[in-house]
Write a protein that holds these residues in place. Sequence first.
Motif, PDB file in Angstrom:
ATOM      1  N   VAL A 234       0.820  -1.205   0.000  1.00  0.00           N
ATOM      2  CA  VAL A 234       0.000   0.000   0.000  1.00  0.00           C
ATOM      3  C   VAL A 234       0.860   1.264   0.000  1.00  0.00           C
ATOM      4  O   VAL A 234       0.576   2.232  -0.705  1.00  0.00           O
ATOM      5  N   VAL A 235       1.945   1.233   0.762  1.00  0.00           N
ATOM      6  CA  VAL A 235       2.818   2.412   0.854  1.00  0.00           C
ATOM      7  C   VAL A 235       3.437   2.727  -0.500  1.00  0.00           C
ATOM      8  O   VAL A 235       3.466   3.885  -0.946  1.00  0.00           O
ATOM      9  N   GLY A 236       3.933   1.704  -1.162  1.00  0.00           N
ATOM     10  CA  GLY A 236       4.532   1.919  -2.474  1.00  0.00           C
ATOM     11  C   GLY A 236       3.535   2.445  -3.494  1.00  0.00           C
ATOM     12  O   GLY A 236       3.854   3.330  -4.293  1.00  0.00           O
TER      13      GLY A 236
ATOM     14  N   GLU B 290       8.797   1.587 -10.116  1.00  0.00           N
ATOM     15  CA  GLU B 290       9.708   1.124  -9.069  1.00  0.00           C
ATOM     16  C   GLU B 290       9.125   1.352  -7.672  1.00  0.00           C
ATOM     17  O   GLU B 290       9.284   0.516  -6.776  1.00  0.00           O
ATOM     18  N   LEU B 291       8.452   2.475  -7.473  1.00  0.00           N
ATOM     19  CA  LEU B 291       7.844   2.732  -6.169  1.00  0.00           C
ATOM     20  C   LEU B 291       6.770   1.697  -5.854  1.00  0.00           C
ATOM     21  O   LEU B 291       6.690   1.192  -4.727  1.00  0.00           O
ATOM     22  N   MET B 292       5.954   1.368  -6.836  1.00  0.00           N
ATOM     23  CA  MET B 292       4.887   0.393  -6.599  1.00  0.00           C
ATOM     24  C   MET B 292       5.437  -1.009  -6.343  1.00  0.00           C
ATOM     25  O   MET B 292       4.780  -1.815  -5.684  1.00  0.00           O
ATOM     26  N   HIS B 293       6.624  -1.278  -6.868  1.00  0.00           N
ATOM     27  CA  HIS B 293       7.207  -2.607  -6.669  1.00  0.00           C
ATOM     28  C   HIS B 293       8.260  -2.618  -5.572  1.00  0.00           C
ATOM     29  O   HIS B 293       9.089  -3.537  -5.508  1.00  0.00           O
TER      30      HIS B 293
ATOM     31  N   GLY C 258      10.799  -0.423  -4.793  1.00  0.00           N
ATOM     32  CA  GLY C 258      12.109   0.191  -4.956  1.00  0.00           C
ATOM     33  C   GLY C 258      12.090   1.674  -4.605  1.00  0.00           C
ATOM     34  O   GLY C 258      11.059   2.240  -4.223  1.00  0.00           O
ATOM     35  N   TRP C 259      13.253   2.286  -4.707  1.00  0.00           N
ATOM     36  CA  TRP C 259      13.367   3.725  -4.471  1.00  0.00           C
ATOM     37  C   TRP C 259      14.240   4.328  -5.573  1.00  0.00           C
ATOM     38  O   TRP C 259      15.452   4.502  -5.411  1.00  0.00           O
ATOM     39  N   PRO C 260      13.649   4.653  -6.718  1.00  0.00           N
ATOM     40  CA  PRO C 260      14.408   5.202  -7.852  1.00  0.00           C
ATOM     41  C   PRO C 260      14.677   6.688  -7.657  1.00  0.00           C
ATOM     42  O   PRO C 260      13.968   7.544  -8.204  1.00  0.00           O
ATOM     43  N   GLY C 261      15.714   7.004  -6.880  1.00  0.00           N
ATOM     44  CA  GLY C 261      15.975   8.395  -6.531  1.00  0.00           C
ATOM     45  C   GLY C 261      16.174   9.294  -7.730  1.00  0.00           C
ATOM     46  O   GLY C 261      15.660  10.423  -7.769  1.00  0.00           O
ATOM     47  N   ALA C 262      16.909   8.803  -8.748  1.00  0.00           N
ATOM     48  CA  ALA C 262      17.174   9.640  -9.925  1.00  0.00           C
ATOM     49  C   ALA C 262      15.894   9.935 -10.689  1.00  0.00           C
ATOM     50  O   ALA C 262      15.637  11.084 -11.087  1.00  0.00           O
ATOM     51  N   ASP C 263      15.072   8.921 -10.910  1.00  0.00           N
ATOM     52  CA  ASP C 263      13.828   9.132 -11.666  1.00  0.00           C
ATOM     53  C   ASP C 263      12.848  10.001 -10.881  1.00  0.00           C
ATOM     54  O   ASP C 263      12.112  10.800 -11.469  1.00  0.00           O
ATOM     55  N   ILE C 264      12.809   9.856  -9.570  1.00  0.00           N
ATOM     56  CA  ILE C 264      11.947  10.713  -8.750  1.00  0.00           C
ATOM     57  C   ILE C 264      12.397  12.166  -8.863  1.00  0.00           C
ATOM     58  O   ILE C 264      11.585  13.085  -9.031  1.00  0.00           O
ATOM     59  N   ALA C 265      13.705  12.377  -8.785  1.00  0.00           N
ATOM     60  CA  ALA C 265      14.235  13.740  -8.891  1.00  0.00           C
ATOM     61  C   ALA C 265      13.929  14.340 -10.257  1.00  0.00           C
ATOM     62  O   ALA C 265      13.548  15.517 -10.364  1.00  0.00           O
ATOM     63  N   TRP C 266      14.106  13.543 -11.307  1.00  0.00           N
ATOM     64  CA  TRP C 266      13.788  14.027 -12.648  1.00  0.00           C
ATOM     65  C   TRP C 266      12.306  14.373 -12.774  1.00  0.00           C
ATOM     66  O   TRP C 266      11.944  15.411 -13.360  1.00  0.00           O
TER      67      TRP C 266
END
Length: 283
Positions: free
Chosen positions: A167-169, A247-250, A252-260
């Motif tokens: 749920v969090v993801g 990635e968030l839903m699965h 992970g923590w895709p920091g670069a894609d989140i920042a973009w």
Amino acid sequence: MTTATQTQNPEELAPVKSESLAEVLIATERPPRPSPWSASVTFGWRAVLKIKHVPDQLFDVTAFPIMLVLMYTYLFGGALSGSPTEYLQRFLPGILVMSVVMITMYTGVAVNTDISKGVFDRFRTLPIWRPAPMVGYLLGDAMRYVVASLVMLVVGLIMGFRPDGGVVGVLLGVALLLVFAFGFSWAWTMLGLLMRTEKSVMGVAMMVIFPFTFLSDIFVETSTMPGWLQAFADNNPITHLSAAVRELMHGGWPGADIAWSLGWAGLFVAVFGPITMRLYARK
């Protein structure tokens, strides 16, 4: 037969003095000027009420997303991933991004409709924060994005989608998508102020949205594309957004894609926000 017209003598009428009229007008305290947030929320509620009275506007956030999920999953799933269920794990977050991004254009359509009906002339005379009507459109449309996300996730869960992030993801992915959609919608508010008709707004918006959504990693990996196309897809803001949501839903923590994704959203607001308000002031 004769008729007699009786008129009152002007001297018999009670005289109205300017002093007494002023006392009536200022007898009560003038209400305070609404805050920017209060005015924006009021206009956002107005957008929600329009959907309540015209429920057909929810068709694009209910039936259309369901059709996309069913069609693409069972049409391409077996060929691309071996089975529709396997393909759905990768595809659903991407098609969720595609659906929400596509319906952002209706913000510009709503702006253009109110301009053609003369409603904006009334808004400009109100003692409110000037950007409030525009922000209200965006806040009202945020509800449409939430509805579209819920519909797609429920259909995906029924079909076999299982997000490893729990749920969090899922909530983090949807929140990132809403932030991006809010920023991206400013481009369509500008377009709604520039175009003359609703059809013109939709036509130009579709010409922009279709290349950005289809030339991304929503349907297939960018590594399978030709080199020149892969260069565009890898730097496409929709690619960064769909990769981050996936990635968030699965888990992970895709920091670069989140920042973009957040950077693109901020850039849209910084560029199209001032242009929209300048056009709104001159309209």
